[in-house]
Design a protein around this motif. Structure first.
Motif, PDB file in Angstrom:
ATOM      1  N   LYS A 204       0.813  -1.211   0.000  1.00 29.24           N
ATOM      2  CA  LYS A 204       0.000   0.000   0.000  1.00 29.24           C
ATOM      3  C   LYS A 204       0.848   1.263   0.000  1.00 29.24           C
ATOM      4  CE  LYS A 204      -0.544   0.042   5.047  1.00 29.24           C
ATOM      5  NZ  LYS A 204      -1.526   0.077   6.162  1.00 29.24           N
ATOM      6  N   ASN A 205       2.100   1.131   0.436  1.00 30.33           N
ATOM      7  CA  ASN A 205       2.971   2.304   0.495  1.00 30.33           C
ATOM      8  C   ASN A 205       3.927   2.403  -0.687  1.00 30.33           C
ATOM      9  OD1 ASN A 205       1.937   3.121   3.046  1.00 30.33           O
ATOM     10  ND2 ASN A 205       3.262   1.628   4.067  1.00 30.33           N
ATOM     11  N   ASN A 206       4.236   1.284  -1.313  1.00 27.25           N
ATOM     12  CA  ASN A 206       5.207   1.259  -2.407  1.00 27.25           C
ATOM     13  C   ASN A 206       4.678   0.442  -3.563  1.00 27.25           C
ATOM     14  OD1 ASN A 206       7.782   2.529  -1.110  1.00 27.25           O
ATOM     15  ND2 ASN A 206       7.103   1.013   0.396  1.00 27.25           N
ATOM     16  N   SER A 207       4.696   1.049  -4.744  1.00 28.86           N
ATOM     17  CA  SER A 207       4.296   0.340  -5.954  1.00 28.86           C
ATOM     18  C   SER A 207       5.432  -0.570  -6.391  1.00 28.86           C
ATOM     19  CB  SER A 207       3.959   1.337  -7.054  1.00 28.86           C
ATOM     20  OG  SER A 207       5.131   2.066  -7.428  1.00 28.86           O
ATOM     21  N   PRO A 208       5.192  -1.545  -7.284  1.00 31.14           N
ATOM     22  CA  PRO A 208       6.287  -2.366  -7.804  1.00 31.14           C
ATOM     23  C   PRO A 208       7.410  -1.543  -8.421  1.00 31.14           C
ATOM     24  CG  PRO A 208       4.188  -3.361  -8.357  1.00 31.14           C
ATOM     25  CD  PRO A 208       3.879  -2.024  -7.748  1.00 31.14           C
ATOM     26  N   ALA A 209       7.054  -0.425  -9.053  1.00 27.18           N
ATOM     27  CA  ALA A 209       8.089   0.432  -9.637  1.00 27.18           C
ATOM     28  C   ALA A 209       8.978   1.020  -8.545  1.00 27.18           C
ATOM     29  CB  ALA A 209       7.449   1.550 -10.459  1.00 27.18           C
ATOM     30  N   GLN A 210       8.389   1.403  -7.413  1.00 26.15           N
ATOM     31  CA  GLN A 210       9.178   1.956  -6.314  1.00 26.15           C
ATOM     32  C   GLN A 210      10.047   0.882  -5.661  1.00 26.15           C
ATOM     33  OE1 GLN A 210       5.766   3.594  -4.248  1.00 26.15           O
ATOM     34  NE2 GLN A 210       6.460   5.688  -4.635  1.00 26.15           N
ATOM     35  N   VAL A 211       9.538  -0.344  -5.574  1.00 26.71           N
ATOM     36  CA  VAL A 211      10.340  -1.446  -5.036  1.00 26.71           C
ATOM     37  C   VAL A 211      11.537  -1.710  -5.938  1.00 26.71           C
ATOM     38  CG1 VAL A 211      10.345  -3.897  -4.456  1.00 26.71           C
ATOM     39  CG2 VAL A 211       8.346  -2.482  -3.897  1.00 26.71           C
ATOM     40  N   PHE A 212      11.309  -1.721  -7.240  1.00 17.60           N
ATOM     41  CA  PHE A 212      12.404  -1.901  -8.195  1.00 17.60           C
ATOM     42  C   PHE A 212      13.419  -0.762  -8.080  1.00 17.60           C
ATOM     43  CE2 PHE A 212      13.993  -0.773 -12.482  1.00 17.60           C
ATOM     44  CZ  PHE A 212      14.836  -1.872 -12.679  1.00 17.60           C
ATOM     45  N   LEU A 213      12.926   0.476  -7.941  1.00 18.20           N
ATOM     46  CA  LEU A 213      13.808   1.634  -7.822  1.00 18.20           C
ATOM     47  C   LEU A 213      14.698   1.519  -6.588  1.00 18.20           C
ATOM     48  CD1 LEU A 213      14.593   4.503  -8.822  1.00 18.20           C
ATOM     49  CD2 LEU A 213      12.821   5.390  -7.305  1.00 18.20           C
ATOM     50  N   LYS A 214      14.149   1.085  -5.463  1.00 20.23           N
ATOM     51  CA  LYS A 214      14.941   0.954  -4.236  1.00 20.23           C
ATOM     52  C   LYS A 214      16.004  -0.129  -4.388  1.00 20.23           C
ATOM     53  CE  LYS A 214      11.391   2.722  -1.095  1.00 20.23           C
ATOM     54  NZ  LYS A 214      10.500   2.436   0.060  1.00 20.23           N
ATOM     55  N   ASN A 215      15.691  -1.206  -5.094  1.00 20.36           N
ATOM     56  CA  ASN A 215      16.688  -2.242  -5.362  1.00 20.36           C
ATOM     57  C   ASN A 215      17.835  -1.690  -6.191  1.00 20.36           C
ATOM     58  OD1 ASN A 215      15.971  -5.356  -4.700  1.00 20.36           O
ATOM     59  ND2 ASN A 215      14.103  -4.143  -4.886  1.00 20.36           N
ATOM     60  N   ILE A 216      17.505  -0.885  -7.194  1.00 22.72           N
ATOM     61  CA  ILE A 216      18.524  -0.296  -8.056  1.00 22.72           C
ATOM     62  C   ILE A 216      19.369   0.700  -7.272  1.00 22.72           C
ATOM     63  CG2 ILE A 216      18.914   1.145 -10.090  1.00 22.72           C
ATOM     64  CD1 ILE A 216      18.072  -1.704 -10.704  1.00 22.72           C
ATOM     65  N   GLN A 217      18.723   1.536  -6.456  1.00 21.67           N
ATOM     66  CA  GLN A 217      19.442   2.541  -5.691  1.00 21.67           C
ATOM     67  C   GLN A 217      20.409   1.911  -4.707  1.00 21.67           C
ATOM     68  OE1 GLN A 217      16.336   4.881  -3.937  1.00 21.67           O
ATOM     69  NE2 GLN A 217      16.138   6.253  -5.692  1.00 21.67           N
ATOM     70  N   SER A 218      20.012   0.822  -4.065  1.00 21.21           N
ATOM     71  CA  SER A 218      20.900   0.180  -3.097  1.00 21.21           C
ATOM     72  C   SER A 218      22.142  -0.364  -3.758  1.00 21.21           C
ATOM     73  CB  SER A 218      20.155  -0.952  -2.378  1.00 21.21           C
ATOM     74  OG  SER A 218      19.802  -1.982  -3.299  1.00 21.21           O
ATOM     75  N   MET A 219      22.029  -0.845  -5.007  1.00 20.39           N
ATOM     76  CA  MET A 219      23.190  -1.364  -5.719  1.00 20.39           C
ATOM     77  C   MET A 219      23.982  -0.250  -6.368  1.00 20.39           C
ATOM     78  SD  MET A 219      23.080  -4.443  -4.976  1.00 20.39           S
ATOM     79  CE  MET A 219      24.539  -4.800  -5.929  1.00 20.39           C
ATOM     80  N   ALA A 220      23.286   0.752  -6.937  1.00 19.41           N
ATOM     81  CA  ALA A 220      23.984   1.826  -7.649  1.00 19.41           C
ATOM     82  C   ALA A 220      24.795   2.688  -6.702  1.00 19.41           C
ATOM     83  CB  ALA A 220      22.976   2.697  -8.416  1.00 19.41           C
ATOM     84  N   VAL A 221      24.308   2.902  -5.469  1.00 20.93           N
ATOM     85  CA  VAL A 221      25.010   3.755  -4.523  1.00 20.93           C
ATOM     86  C   VAL A 221      26.232   3.052  -3.962  1.00 20.93           C
ATOM     87  CG1 VAL A 221      24.845   4.802  -2.245  1.00 20.93           C
ATOM     88  CG2 VAL A 221      23.042   5.154  -3.912  1.00 20.93           C
ATOM     89  N   VAL A 222      26.134   1.747  -3.712  1.00 17.61           N
ATOM     90  CA  VAL A 222      27.264   1.019  -3.161  1.00 17.61           C
ATOM     91  C   VAL A 222      28.432   1.060  -4.125  1.00 17.61           C
ATOM     92  CG1 VAL A 222      28.097  -1.253  -2.490  1.00 17.61           C
ATOM     93  CG2 VAL A 222      25.868  -0.474  -1.706  1.00 17.61           C
ATOM     94  N   GLY A 223      28.154   0.761  -5.400  1.00 20.02           N
ATOM     95  CA  GLY A 223      29.158   0.927  -6.447  1.00 20.02           C
ATOM     96  C   GLY A 223      30.393   0.080  -6.232  1.00 20.02           C
ATOM     97  N   VAL A 224      31.503   0.504  -6.825  1.00 17.25           N
ATOM     98  CA  VAL A 224      32.744  -0.248  -6.784  1.00 17.25           C
ATOM     99  C   VAL A 224      33.292  -0.279  -5.369  1.00 17.25           C
ATOM    100  CG1 VAL A 224      35.095  -0.382  -7.661  1.00 17.25           C
ATOM    101  CG2 VAL A 224      33.243   0.383  -9.156  1.00 17.25           C
ATOM    102  N   GLY A 225      33.638  -1.480  -4.914  1.00 21.07           N
ATOM    103  CA  GLY A 225      34.257  -1.608  -3.601  1.00 21.07           C
ATOM    104  C   GLY A 225      33.271  -1.690  -2.454  1.00 21.07           C
ATOM    105  N   GLY A 226      31.978  -1.560  -2.717  1.00 18.22           N
ATOM    106  CA  GLY A 226      30.983  -1.688  -1.671  1.00 18.22           C
ATOM    107  C   GLY A 226      31.067  -0.617  -0.610  1.00 18.22           C
ATOM    108  N   GLU A 227      31.533   0.562  -0.956  1.00 17.21           N
ATOM    109  CA  GLU A 227      31.732   1.598   0.047  1.00 17.21           C
ATOM    110  C   GLU A 227      30.411   2.212   0.479  1.00 17.21           C
ATOM    111  OE1 GLU A 227      32.740   5.681  -2.123  1.00 17.21           O
ATOM    112  OE2 GLU A 227      34.154   4.103  -2.685  1.00 17.21           O
ATOM    113  N   GLU A 228      30.278   2.466   1.762  1.00 13.50           N
ATOM    114  CA  GLU A 228      29.093   3.100   2.317  1.00 13.50           C
ATOM    115  C   GLU A 228      29.401   4.557   2.639  1.00 13.50           C
ATOM    116  OE1 GLU A 228      26.232   1.727   2.506  1.00 13.50           O
ATOM    117  OE2 GLU A 228      26.729  -0.369   2.083  1.00 13.50           O
ATOM    118  N   ALA A 229      28.344   5.335   2.859  1.00 14.02           N
ATOM    119  CA  ALA A 229      28.529   6.741   3.220  1.00 14.02           C
ATOM    120  C   ALA A 229      29.175   6.838   4.596  1.00 14.02           C
ATOM    121  CB  ALA A 229      27.192   7.461   3.217  1.00 14.02           C
TER     122      ALA A 229
END
Length: 468
Positions: A204-229
């Motif tokens: 009810k809070n997240n559409s499938p598109a938003q779930v897909f977006l969060k999956n992409i963001q978690s991988m895209a932000v980690v990037g090379v070396g798995g570095e966190e903020a």
């Protein structure tokens, strides 16, 4: 088919996809094997301990430690073969341009030297744009049936956003490796994730598109070396692009995360190019519509070098400009421009002097009446008109005092203490002036308890008028 996600479009697709192979392929013994050149040409070497690719004519390189390799794949692509190398932190590199006879040599090398069996992948050529996603490490694969339609690196994603309710847009960064200087490169992709999608189930809070977006963001932000903020600033107001974002600082990039947008900016993309402004004052001013412009402000790159030869015939140059201009100039563009303009116009040229602010600039921030701007202390300070500059930061006082004293000018409110304690005296004058204004108000309130603000302002105004 209704449950599948649809691949909408590609804007400017690079024929090679991501990191490309170079023009040559060779082993440790130096055997040279010519490979059909791809968009990013270079040199690919297989050593006993690593794989090395160097861009031809560029500074970028890719080095993979063989001990870190966990998976090898190869796939037949148009006009060549593609080698996929995945390492233990999830990062995958792709190299294109191998001939058929090169594939067997590579397969044998990895089998004998690394005990890794290369897997063959099939490329989908059906032309269908609906299918399923496979996220493996930092790679996003789009599958039609069991065959791969295309694959992109999430480490190269610079921005993600949702358009409408069901569309997810990915934008990709460009650099020396990914084809920033080439004619064609991948810059944007969009996907349609319908509400009936079963791979990314929404709520009810997240559409499938938003779930897909969060999956992409978690991988895209980690990037090379798995570095966190390592530090995050919450809800920062940004003027361009306008909005409120959480700002994350990573080791190699910064991230701006808003409600509808997500930006990943590599530090290598930040420009460090100083600029020089040339101001041309006009009388009469130029007009654009109903607006008058008495000044033209031109911005030049400070470190940009130009060569200019004046297109003047010899007679005109000898008779009119020989003493004002040279026939040829080479130097920094703001210098060359101002010198030539000065010679042609015969108008006064004013440059910044020897003054330096506390931040090693040529000016200090100040206000003149209601306008804020920059005050440039120049070498010649002679003028009959009087101006009052305010709001100068106290850490600039020492530099200003030393500069004014070096010109032999006296500061009127310092009396005989010009050489010693001058800055302290000037700062104390400001404090005393402020205290004096406050004390006048307090004296009036003391003698007239309960006085209204209107009457207080009238009394203070009368006192001000009586001052000499």
């Amino acid at each position: 088919m209704a449950d599948d996600q649809f691949f909408n479009n590609i804007s400017l697709l690079d024929r090679s996809g991501t990191n490309s192979l170079g023009q040559y392929f060779r082993f440790d013994d130096g055997t040279g094997i010519d490979v059909m050149a791809s968009i990013n040409t270079g040199l690919f070497e297989v050593h006993s301990g690593c794989l090395l690719w160097k861009k031809q004519g560029g500074s970028k390189s890719v080095e993979v430690d063989i001990a870190d390799i966990v998976r090898i794949t190869w796939m037949k692509v148009p006009r060549s073969n593609q080698l996929g190398v995945q390492v233990n932190n999830g990062v995958k590199y792709k190299f294109d341009g191998f001939r058929d006879q090169d594939v067997s040599s590579l397969i044998n090398f990895f089998q004998n030297s690394c005990s890794i069996t290369a897997e063959e992948k099939q490329l989908s050529v059906s032309g269908k744009n609906w299918g399923e996603f496979d996220i493996n490490g930092n790679m996003l694969s789009f599958l039609v049936g069991s065959k791969q339609a295309f694959e992109v690196s999430l480490a190269d994603v610079s921005q993600t956003q949702i358009q409408g309710k069901d569309d997810v847009v990915l934008e990709f960064r460009k650099d020396d490796i990914t084809g920033a200087n080439e004619t064609d490169s991948l810059v944007e992709m969009s996907f349609h994730i319908p509400s009936s999608n079963t791979q990314f189930v929404g709520d009810k809070n997240n559409s499938p598109a938003q779930v897909f977006l969060k999956n992409i963001q978690s991988m895209a932000v980690v990037g090379v070396g798995g570095e966190e903020a390592f530090v995050t600033f919450d809800t920062v107001t940004i003027l361009t692009p306008r909005g409120r974002y959480d700002v994350e600082l990573h080791l190699s990039f910064l991230r701006l995360q808003g409600q509808a947008n997500d930006f990943k900016i590599h530090y290598s993309s930040i420009c460090n190019t100083p600029h020089t402004f040339v101001v041309i004052t006009l009388d009469p001013p130029i007009r654009k519509g109903q607006t008058l412009y008495p000044h033209i402000v031109i911005q030049f790159e400070t470190d940009y070098v130009v060569e200019s030869k004046l297109a003047l015939n010899e007679d005109l140059y000898s008779s009119k400009y020989k003493d004002k201009l040279g026939p040829y100039y080479k130097g920094l563009i703001p210098e060359v421009f101002t010198v030539i303009l000065h010679g042609l116009s015969s108008r006064k040229l004013t440059r910044p002097g020897k003054f330096r602010s506390c931040q090693d600039g040529f000016a200090v921030k100040s206000s003149l009446k209601a306008e804020y701007g920059l005050l440039y202390p120049l070498e010649k300070l002679k003028m009959k008109q009087e101006h009052l500059f305010r709001s100068i930061q106290s850490n600039e006082y020492h530099n200003l005092f030393d500069f004014i004293s070096s010109k032999g000018l006296k500061i009127m409110n310092l009396g005989g203490g010009q050489a010693t304690g001058g800055v302290v005296a000037a700062q104390q004058d400001e404090v005393n002036e402020a205290d004096g204004e406050e004390s006048d108000e307090e004296n009036v309130k003391k003698h007239s308890p309960g006085i209204t603000i209107k009457n207080l302002a009238r009394i203070l105004g009368d006192r001000w008028d009586k001052l000499s």
